[in-house]
Structure formats: C-alpha cells, structure tokens
Scaffold this motif. Structure first.
Motif, PDB file in Angstrom:
ATOM      1  N   ASP A  79       0.846  -1.192   0.000  1.00 37.27           N
ATOM      2  CA  ASP A  79       0.000   0.000   0.000  1.00 37.27           C
ATOM      3  C   ASP A  79       0.886   1.248   0.000  1.00 37.27           C
ATOM      4  O   ASP A  79       1.810   1.348   0.812  1.00 37.27           O
ATOM      5  CB  ASP A  79      -0.888  -0.011   1.244  1.00 37.27           C
ATOM      6  N   PRO A  80       0.637   2.238  -0.858  1.00 31.67           N
ATOM      7  CA  PRO A  80       1.478   3.434  -0.903  1.00 31.67           C
ATOM      8  C   PRO A  80       1.201   4.431   0.211  1.00 31.67           C
ATOM      9  O   PRO A  80       1.936   5.410   0.375  1.00 31.67           O
ATOM     10  CB  PRO A  80       1.127   4.053  -2.261  1.00 31.67           C
ATOM     11  N   ALA A  81       0.151   4.201   1.022  1.00 26.00           N
ATOM     12  CA  ALA A  81      -0.245   5.168   2.049  1.00 26.00           C
ATOM     13  C   ALA A  81       0.897   5.562   2.990  1.00 26.00           C
ATOM     14  O   ALA A  81       1.059   6.755   3.287  1.00 26.00           O
ATOM     15  CB  ALA A  81      -1.427   4.632   2.854  1.00 26.00           C
ATOM     16  N   PRO A  82       1.719   4.618   3.495  1.00 24.85           N
ATOM     17  CA  PRO A  82       2.786   5.022   4.419  1.00 24.85           C
ATOM     18  C   PRO A  82       3.791   5.991   3.799  1.00 24.85           C
ATOM     19  O   PRO A  82       4.354   6.843   4.494  1.00 24.85           O
ATOM     20  CB  PRO A  82       3.463   3.694   4.778  1.00 24.85           C
ATOM     21  N   LEU A  83       4.015   5.872   2.504  1.00 23.10           N
ATOM     22  CA  LEU A  83       4.992   6.738   1.844  1.00 23.10           C
ATOM     23  C   LEU A  83       4.428   8.130   1.591  1.00 23.10           C
ATOM     24  O   LEU A  83       5.189   9.068   1.341  1.00 23.10           O
ATOM     25  CB  LEU A  83       5.437   6.098   0.515  1.00 23.10           C
ATOM     26  N   ASN A  84       3.106   8.263   1.668  1.00 19.17           N
ATOM     27  CA  ASN A  84       2.465   9.546   1.393  1.00 19.17           C
ATOM     28  C   ASN A  84       1.937  10.243   2.643  1.00 19.17           C
ATOM     29  O   ASN A  84       1.393  11.341   2.548  1.00 19.17           O
ATOM     30  CB  ASN A  84       1.291   9.333   0.423  1.00 19.17           C
ATOM     31  N   THR A  85       2.093   9.608   3.802  1.00 18.33           N
ATOM     32  CA  THR A  85       1.427  10.132   4.993  1.00 18.33           C
ATOM     33  C   THR A  85       1.991  11.470   5.457  1.00 18.33           C
ATOM     34  O   THR A  85       1.265  12.287   6.020  1.00 18.33           O
ATOM     35  CB  THR A  85       1.461   9.103   6.144  1.00 18.33           C
ATOM     36  N   VAL A  86       3.278  11.725   5.219  1.00 22.27           N
ATOM     37  CA  VAL A  86       3.832  13.027   5.609  1.00 22.27           C
ATOM     38  C   VAL A  86       3.136  14.130   4.827  1.00 22.27           C
ATOM     39  O   VAL A  86       2.675  15.133   5.395  1.00 22.27           O
ATOM     40  CB  VAL A  86       5.359  13.068   5.392  1.00 22.27           C
ATOM     41  N   ARG A  87       3.047  13.955   3.516  1.00 23.59           N
ATOM     42  CA  ARG A  87       2.414  14.976   2.675  1.00 23.59           C
ATOM     43  C   ARG A  87       0.903  15.053   2.901  1.00 23.59           C
ATOM     44  O   ARG A  87       0.331  16.147   2.959  1.00 23.59           O
ATOM     45  CB  ARG A  87       2.698  14.689   1.201  1.00 23.59           C
ATOM     46  N   ASN A  88       0.266  13.907   3.046  1.00 22.04           N
ATOM     47  CA  ASN A  88      -1.195  13.882   3.107  1.00 22.04           C
ATOM     48  C   ASN A  88      -1.767  14.138   4.498  1.00 22.04           C
ATOM     49  O   ASN A  88      -2.908  14.596   4.614  1.00 22.04           O
ATOM     50  CB  ASN A  88      -1.716  12.522   2.614  1.00 22.04           C
ATOM     51  N   HIS A  89      -0.978  13.818   5.553  1.00 21.70           N
ATOM     52  CA  HIS A  89      -1.513  13.911   6.907  1.00 21.70           C
ATOM     53  C   HIS A  89      -0.695  14.829   7.811  1.00 21.70           C
ATOM     54  O   HIS A  89      -1.220  15.810   8.339  1.00 21.70           O
ATOM     55  CB  HIS A  89      -1.595  12.520   7.542  1.00 21.70           C
ATOM     56  N   TYR A  90       0.573  14.485   8.007  1.00 21.64           N
ATOM     57  CA  TYR A  90       1.361  15.213   8.999  1.00 21.64           C
ATOM     58  C   TYR A  90       1.565  16.678   8.636  1.00 21.64           C
ATOM     59  O   TYR A  90       1.421  17.562   9.492  1.00 21.64           O
ATOM     60  CB  TYR A  90       2.708  14.516   9.220  1.00 21.64           C
ATOM     61  N   ASN A  91       1.911  16.955   7.395  1.00 25.00           N
ATOM     62  CA  ASN A  91       2.100  18.352   7.012  1.00 25.00           C
ATOM     63  C   ASN A  91       0.817  19.168   7.154  1.00 25.00           C
ATOM     64  O   ASN A  91       0.841  20.267   7.722  1.00 25.00           O
ATOM     65  CB  ASN A  91       2.645  18.445   5.583  1.00 25.00           C
ATOM     66  N   PRO A  92      -0.327  18.672   6.669  1.00 25.16           N
ATOM     67  CA  PRO A  92      -1.560  19.437   6.848  1.00 25.16           C
ATOM     68  C   PRO A  92      -1.949  19.639   8.314  1.00 25.16           C
ATOM     69  O   PRO A  92      -2.463  20.706   8.676  1.00 25.16           O
ATOM     70  CB  PRO A  92      -2.605  18.603   6.099  1.00 25.16           C
ATOM     71  N   ILE A  93      -1.719  18.626   9.160  1.00 23.17           N
ATOM     72  CA  ILE A  93      -2.046  18.789  10.578  1.00 23.17           C
ATOM     73  C   ILE A  93      -1.191  19.878  11.205  1.00 23.17           C
ATOM     74  O   ILE A  93      -1.681  20.750  11.944  1.00 23.17           O
ATOM     75  CB  ILE A  93      -1.871  17.449  11.328  1.00 23.17           C
ATOM     76  N   THR A  94       0.116  19.861  10.915  1.00 18.20           N
ATOM     77  CA  THR A  94       0.998  20.883  11.466  1.00 18.20           C
ATOM     78  C   THR A  94       0.610  22.263  10.956  1.00 18.20           C
ATOM     79  O   THR A  94       0.579  23.239  11.729  1.00 18.20           O
ATOM     80  CB  THR A  94       2.458  20.575  11.104  1.00 18.20           C
ATOM     81  N   ARG A  95       0.289  22.366   9.672  1.00 22.82           N
ATOM     82  CA  ARG A  95      -0.148  23.664   9.136  1.00 22.82           C
ATOM     83  C   ARG A  95      -1.426  24.134   9.828  1.00 22.82           C
ATOM     84  O   ARG A  95      -1.593  25.334  10.100  1.00 22.82           O
ATOM     85  CB  ARG A  95      -0.392  23.559   7.634  1.00 22.82           C
ATOM     86  N   ALA A  96      -2.327  23.204  10.115  1.00 25.03           N
ATOM     87  CA  ALA A  96      -3.586  23.568  10.763  1.00 25.03           C
ATOM     88  C   ALA A  96      -3.355  24.089  12.176  1.00 25.03           C
ATOM     89  O   ALA A  96      -4.032  25.026  12.617  1.00 25.03           O
ATOM     90  CB  ALA A  96      -4.529  22.365  10.791  1.00 25.03           C
ATOM     91  N   ILE A  97      -2.401  23.497  12.893  1.00 24.54           N
ATOM     92  CA  ILE A  97      -2.100  23.952  14.251  1.00 24.54           C
ATOM     93  C   ILE A  97      -1.394  25.307  14.227  1.00 24.54           C
ATOM     94  O   ILE A  97      -1.816  26.259  14.893  1.00 24.54           O
ATOM     95  CB  ILE A  97      -1.237  22.917  14.996  1.00 24.54           C
ATOM     96  N   VAL A  98      -0.324  25.406  13.446  1.00 24.37           N
ATOM     97  CA  VAL A  98       0.447  26.649  13.398  1.00 24.37           C
ATOM     98  C   VAL A  98      -0.380  27.783  12.807  1.00 24.37           C
ATOM     99  O   VAL A  98      -0.322  28.929  13.262  1.00 24.37           O
ATOM    100  CB  VAL A  98       1.741  26.448  12.584  1.00 24.37           C
ATOM    101  N   GLY A  99      -1.169  27.476  11.784  1.00 24.60           N
ATOM    102  CA  GLY A  99      -1.938  28.513  11.106  1.00 24.60           C
ATOM    103  C   GLY A  99      -3.276  28.814  11.747  1.00 24.60           C
ATOM    104  O   GLY A  99      -4.001  29.694  11.259  1.00 24.60           O
ATOM    105  N   MET A 100      -3.631  28.120  12.821  1.00 19.59           N
ATOM    106  CA  MET A 100      -4.901  28.358  13.498  1.00 19.59           C
ATOM    107  C   MET A 100      -4.986  29.821  13.919  1.00 19.59           C
ATOM    108  O   MET A 100      -4.068  30.355  14.550  1.00 19.59           O
ATOM    109  CB  MET A 100      -5.011  27.448  14.719  1.00 19.59           C
ATOM    110  N   SER A 101      -6.096  30.482  13.628  1.00 24.54           N
ATOM    111  CA  SER A 101      -6.237  31.899  13.955  1.00 24.54           C
ATOM    112  C   SER A 101      -6.561  32.131  15.423  1.00 24.54           C
ATOM    113  O   SER A 101      -6.740  33.276  15.847  1.00 24.54           O
ATOM    114  CB  SER A 101      -7.341  32.521  13.093  1.00 24.54           C
TER     115      SER A 101
END
Length: 264
Positions: A79-101
């Motif tokens: 399954d390719p999911a583990p290779l894409n999880t940084v781009r698809n999950h971790y990066n967006p979560i971090t952006r959501a926390i840091v960018g939270m207004s």
C-alpha cells in the motif's frame, strides 16, 4: 461531548478540547486518527464559537507518534499510504495547528513522541504533566524528523539542543522540558486538564483578533529581517488599532473596569 472511536471533542467556555483517544495504543497515529484530527482542527478553525483549542490525549500518553504496526502492515502489503502520509496527513495537521487563527494549547500527559511531540511543539503553549516526557526517536527507525519538528523545535530550544535530541533520540522528562524552555509550565498529573482549560478559557475571553495577529507576526518574524518584522508589526497594529476590542480596552482603562472583549 461528542465521541468517535479515535477522537473526543468537548466544548466549554469558548474552548474546544480535542482528545486523542487510542489509549490502548498510547494514542499512536493511524490513518483514521490522522484524518479525524485534521478534520477536527479545520472545523475548530472555522467555528466562530471556538476561541481557543486544547489538544491532549487519553490514558497514559499524549501521543506516541506513528502507529508502527499499521505502518509496517501497509508497507508489507504494498500500500502506498505510508509513503504519502507526511504529505497527506502530517504536514496538513501541522499547518492547521500553526496557522490556526486562535490559540492552541497542548496539554501533554505522559509520552509525547515523534509526530505526537511535533504537534505539541507546533502549538502556541505547552502545559505538561509531571509524568510527561518528550522523545524525538526518528533516528532510531532510520528516519528524519517530520510534522514540522525541524522548524518548531529549534525555535523553542535552539539548534544545538534540537540537534542533540534528534540525533541521540534522548528522552526529555518534564523537569528538563521546563528548564530548557520546551514547555511553559509543569503541573501535577491530576491538575493538567483543569489547568490547561483555565488557560484556554482565559485566552478565549481575551482579544482573539489580537491573538491572531500576534501569531502571524511571530511566524513572519521568525524567518525575516528586522525591517520585514517591523513592517509586519506596523501592518498588524494598523488593523488592530481600528478594532472594537482595542476601543473597548481603552474605554475600560479610562473608566477603570475590566474589558469585555468580543473578538471584533
């Protein structure tokens, strides 16, 4: 309180508390939990009734990072999911926390490791239980940092200490975390939830438009020249000086009363 299998949400006093809820697995991050967390962070950002956010974990851990059992199983299945999880999950979560207004407070109970620790670093404030600990164990599994840890950690404790914690994969207990500035406060385990909520509720009752600009200016200034920082501050003050919250604060000061902020 609303419940899903992997995440709990609760609202009170303008504060939304998001609780990672896989205690049997130390709140390690499966695809399901990552997708749910991202969705809930985005929902909190969009909800005008939410004025501050608390992120915490259930049971004995804040978050142990990636669920390696799921990770290995997916890799072995092709399954390719583990290779894409940084781009698809971790990066967006971090952006959501840091960018939270609005302010985000990490209430760190027990172990915070890998991406879990990185989510705490990305938060605006960190309150830790006495039993808490932090671990950047990426090197132990032949990986480098993700979830923004290379950016956030050295801004909290400096390049030298960040490199030490990542290269040596050394556990930091709550006392050391407080001493080196990784967390702002350490409290007895039984007081963590109440203390985190009290801080979040205080922020929720404050001038939230100003908090948004403070976060924005800090993020700009962390990677800019003095002149760029001065311009960013000026732009923010020009906007904030015209807000109802600023006018209310001035009026309250003159009349010697407590201001009632509305986030406007």
């Amino acid at each position: 309180m609303t419940t899903s299998d992997v995440l709990l949400t609760a609202d009170a006093d303008g504060v939304r508390t998001l609780t990672l809820n896989r205690p049997q697995a130390y709140n390690s991050l499966t695809v399901e939990l990552k997708e749910r967390l991202l969705a809930e962070l985005q929902a909190a950002a969009d909800d005008a009734e939410v004025r501050a956010v608390v992120l915490t974990g259930s049971g004995k851990a804040f978050c142990a990072g990636q669920d390696l059992k799921e990770h290995v199983g997916l890799l072995q299945s092709g399954d390719p999911a583990p290779l894409n999880t940084v781009r698809n999950h971790y990066n967006p979560i971090t952006r959501a926390i840091v960018g939270m207004s609005k302010p985000v407070i990490a209430a760190v109970n027990g172990t915070a490791a890998g991406a879990g620790a990185a989510f705490a670093y990305a938060s605006d404030l960190r309150i830790a239980a006495e039993s808490s600990s932090f671990l950047m164990a990426f090197a132990n599994v032949g990986l480098g940092p993700d979830s923004g840890a290379s950016w956030t950690l050295q801004r909290l404790i400096g390049y030298g200490r960040a490199a030490e914690l990542m290269l040596l994969a050394r556990t930091v207990d709550s006392a050391e975390a407080l001493r080196i500035g990784l967390v702002g406060e350490v409290v007895p385990d039984e007081d963590l939830a109440a203390r985190a909520h009290a801080i979040a509720a205080k922020l929720a009752a404050g001038p939230t438009v100003a908090y948004t600009k403070i976060k924005q200016v800090l993020n700009v200034s962390a990677q800019s020249s003095l002149e760029e920082a001065l311009e960013a501050e000026n732009a923010a003050q020009t906007i904030l000086g015209k807000t109802a919250d600023h006018a209310e604060a001035v009026e309250a000061f003159v009349t010697k009363r407590k201001p009632a902020f509305r986030g406007e």
